[in-house]
Design an enzyme around this catalytic site. Structure first.
Site, PDB file in Angstrom:
ATOM      1  N   GLU A  73       1.253  -0.470  -5.086  1.00 53.98           N
ATOM      2  CA  GLU A  73       0.311   0.608  -5.364  1.00 53.98           C
ATOM      3  C   GLU A  73       1.152   1.885  -5.422  1.00 53.98           C
ATOM      4  O   GLU A  73       1.467   2.493  -4.404  1.00 53.98           O
ATOM      5  CB  GLU A  73      -0.753   0.727  -4.278  1.00 53.98           C
ATOM      6  CG  GLU A  73      -1.804   1.769  -4.630  1.00 53.98           C
ATOM      7  CD  GLU A  73      -2.386   2.489  -3.425  1.00 53.98           C
ATOM      8  OE1 GLU A  73      -3.403   3.176  -3.594  1.00 53.98           O
ATOM      9  OE2 GLU A  73      -1.816   2.394  -2.325  1.00 53.98           O
ATOM     10  N   ASP A  92       0.822  -1.206   0.000  1.00 59.03           N
ATOM     11  CA  ASP A  92       0.000   0.000   0.000  1.00 59.03           C
ATOM     12  C   ASP A  92       0.855   1.255   0.000  1.00 59.03           C
ATOM     13  O   ASP A  92       1.915   1.320   0.626  1.00 59.03           O
ATOM     14  CB  ASP A  92      -0.889  -0.023   1.252  1.00 59.03           C
ATOM     15  CG  ASP A  92      -1.775   1.194   1.366  1.00 59.03           C
ATOM     16  OD1 ASP A  92      -2.648   1.366   0.498  1.00 59.03           O
ATOM     17  OD2 ASP A  92      -1.583   1.974   2.312  1.00 59.03           O
TER      18      ASP A  92
END
Length: 715
Positions: free
Chosen positions: A454, A401
């Site tokens: 990401e 993330d």
């Protein structure tokens, strides 16, 4: 050896950094010069204390002060128990925790100090084990600034005076084996800081935690027997980028509320198999204090959240998914962590896991701390954590993330709020080195896995190998494609012709990295509405637009990811506080949309042209002549065997009859997908299943409005 009253008092009250040096059994010399053993034990309030040895010898101990007792014995035997009698006549017999040797070896200590222990979870944390024929739990924690560390929990009524840990020197590790502590025991660490305060902390390496809002750590022991050997073996020889990958992202707590890990297995597997997705991606499952963070503010990096069951229950779910032929990806959050006082922040009273400089150690936007990626033990904590999920839970991939927030020192900061690196640049060199290390190590130890970033910027080499200066990820989320395509499909078809580049610009860079095309949870929350709700027009037009967009997405170079609920046309945006709107499947149009997604996945998996060469620009070609139309997007995909698939997308609001398109070869082409087919809920316009290209390779096509055709040459 004479021990000062000051030391005895500190040991008696659990205030000594090395209580094992005083308590337990130690070699000594008697007055006449011969060797003996000295036994010391802490038994406050006892009226008499005896050391009972395994050979039957009973050694009465004499009270020294403040509940510390001592006696001597000859012979070799070191194993003994302490028998204490109290004023009410009761007698308690128990093994002495201070007689046990350290549970960490010299190699462990060296690797921890260097920040290179690849199985850190095996030595730090709480581990049920047998030590010198005695069952109990070994505790170990890294707290380099602590003055004293004590274990408190159910087993000692949360009074740690009798369970002060020993410091293992410059490593910063504190350790203690406590006999008789079983799995299921709730515990924490009581830490005396340099400032003189006592703070209570959950174990950073705990492999289980209490169900929030409770914050205790829980002693646990794995008992699950894996049945996914064939899956792991096959994964080990696969190259993920050259395999089909269609990902179903979900939030466990709101897919269907009330389901635990085990309950989820049957229902989720049936749903995913029916839809044909190859993988599921779980939003973060590491323990987190606030459910509304969706797991992206982690307090227990090694503990699966107890909201849905224990660690073995999660192992069961993943094992079942694997044996059903479904891969498992999990979101992983090494970019920041919350400031909750019971967790990692200021762990021993000072910055330990977080960078001490707030310009590098705090995310102002998120109200969280940032890891100190340059500190070897912190980097080790995170690298080992990634390996832990691969090793202990057999996950097939980690989606990392907010990578952009890690890469740049000026991320979401104004001038003056960040400090350049040693070269004067904005890149966080320590974070880059950490990402390279975790990727290289994970791929080395667990072949066939997938590390996914990401990453929302144009940082170069995200999926390039680390030995070529890249970050070493296997895949990068294509955030540019996601943003551009969602803006495009949100436009009224009447105006799309002026914005064709929003849909096709991704072809310019589609092969610069190995991409995943994400329509994730982030695109269906915070007022953005669901994917279906983004489509213009009435309900029928929205469904047509949805089918066209998904068919375009599935044909586009890259793997695809779809968030739960979008497969059947969720109308409302997602909320973690309620289940998906499964009732929509009572309506035929939503049933048809779900069946259409299953058709997409079936065709995708069976056509290597759509996935085998996702990283090869030579396997892709943009076509459109001789009638170039800004509302029509056409391209080809090819596999290693030379089989070619053509995707023709008409994103206008009108049907185009007689559209001329030059195909890659003459002859008959089979219309294997028409998103406007009646079976999918469309009007049934199309090309009757066969498209013929003449010697000039020109074909005349019917392109229904808001539709996508997939054409495949007859073999």
């Amino acid at each position: 050896m004479t021990i000062s009253d000051e030391v005895l008092d500190a040991v008696a009250h659990g205030l000594h950094y090395a209580p094992h040096d005083v308590l337990g059994i130690h070699p000594a010399t008697a007055a006449d010069g011969h060797a003996v053993w000295t036994v010391r034990a802490r038994r406050p309030l006892a009226t008499s204390v005896t050391a009972v040895f395994a050979d039957g010898d009973r050694v009465p101990l004499t009270h020294l002060r403040e509940g510390v007792w001592a006696g001597t014995r000859e012979g070799r035997s070191r194993r003994y128990v302490i028998e204490a009698t109290y004023s009410d006549g009761t007698t308690d017999t128990a093994d002495d925790p201070y007689r046990h040797l350290p549970t960490l070896g010299e190699l462990d200590m060296h690797l921890i100090t260097e920040g290179r222990h690849e199985r850190l979870w095996d030595v730090l944390g709480a581990h049920v084990r047998t030590q010198d024929k005695v069952a109990g739990t070994a505790f170990a924690v890294w707290a380099p600034n602590a003055q004293v560390v004590r274990v408190v929990g159910d087993f000692n009524d949360w009074n740690g005076e009798g369970h002060a840990m020993r410091s293992l020197g410059a490593s910063g590790v504190w350790e203690m084996f406590i006999p008789g502590v079983p799995a299921g025991t709730v515990y924490k660490y009581e830490i005396h800081t340099r400032a003189g305060a006592w703070i209570l902390k959950a174990d950073p390496m705990a492999q289980r935690a209490e169900v929030p809002p409770h914050t205790g750590s829980v002693v646990t022991a794995a008992a699950h027997e894996w049945a996914d050997h064939d899956w792991i073996a096959a994964r080990g020889v696969a190259v993920a980028v050259a395999r089909p990958m269609s990902i179903y992202e979900l939030h466990v707590g709101s897919w269907r509320q009330g389901l635990g890990y085990r309950d989820l297995a049957d229902q989720l597997i049936g749903h995913v198999q029916a839809l044909g997705f190859t993988h599921v991606e779980f939003m973060p499952l590491a323990e987190h204090p606030f459910g509304g963070s969706w797991g992206y503010q982690v307090s227990g990096y090694y503990a699966p959240t107890s909201r849905f069951g224990g660690p073995d229950d999660l192992r069961y779910l993943i094992d079942r998914l694997h044996t059903a032929g479904i891969g498992v990806i999990m979101d992983w959050v090494p970019g920041h962590f919350p400031k909750d006082v019971f967790a990692l922040g200021r762990f021993d009273g000072q910055p330990v896991y977080e960078h001490p400089d707030p310009r590098r150690g705090e995310h102002k936007d998120w109200g969280t701390y940032i890891f100190d990626y340059g500190r070897p033990q912190v980097r080790n904590f995170l690298v080992a954590n990634a390996l832990y999920w691969f090793d202990e839970f057999h996950v097939d991939g980690l989606r990392v993330d907010a990578v952009a927030s890690m890469l740049y020192l000026d991320y979401s900061r104004e001038d003056g709020q960040w400090e350049p690196n040693v070269h004067g640049g904005r890149e966080n060199l320590e974070a880059i080195q950490f990402l390279q290390e975790v990727n290289a190590t994970a791929y080395r130890l667990y072949p066939g896995i997938a590390m996914m970033a990401e990453e929302s910027t144009s940082f170069s080499g995200v999926t390039a190998p680390t030995d070529r200066g890249g970050l070493g990820f296997g895949f990068k989320w294509n955030m540019g494609w996601m943003n551009d395509s969602l803006v495009y499909i949100g436009r009224d078809p009447l105006y799309r012709s002026h914005h064709a580049g929003e849909l096709s610009f991704s072809f310019v860079y589609a092969f610069s990295e190995n991409y995943v095309l994400p329509i994730s949870h982030d695109e269906v929350v915070h007022g953005k509405g669901s994917l279906l709700a983004k489509m213009p027009g009435d309900h029928g037009q929205k469904l047509a637009g949805m089918r066209a967009f998904l068919a375009y997405m599935w044909a586009h170079p890259g793997k695809q990811l779809l968030f739960m609920g979008q497969e059947f046309g969720q109308l409302s945006e997602w909320s973690e506080q309620r289940s998906l709107d499964w009732w929509l499947l009572d309506q035929p149009s939503h049933q048809q949309l779900q069946a259409f997604v299953a058709t997409l996945n079936r065709l995708y998996a069976s056509r290597p042209a759509l996935w085998a060469r996702d990283d090869d620009s030579a396997a892709f070609s943009r076509i459109g002549g001789p009638l170039w139309n800004p509302n029509v997007l056409a391209f080809t995909r090819s596999d290693d065997a030379g089989h070619t698939l053509v995707a023709v997308c008409n994103f206008s609001g009108t049907t185009i009859d007689g559209y001329q398109l030059e195909l890659p070869a003459d002859g008959d082409w089979h219309e294997i997908l028409n998103t406007d087919a009646v079976e999918h809920g469309g009007a049934g316009q199309g090309n009757m299943g066969i498209v013929h290209a003449g010697a000039d390779r020109l074909a005349r096509l019917v392109l229904p409005h808001l539709s996508v055709l997939w054409l495949e040459q007859q073999r």
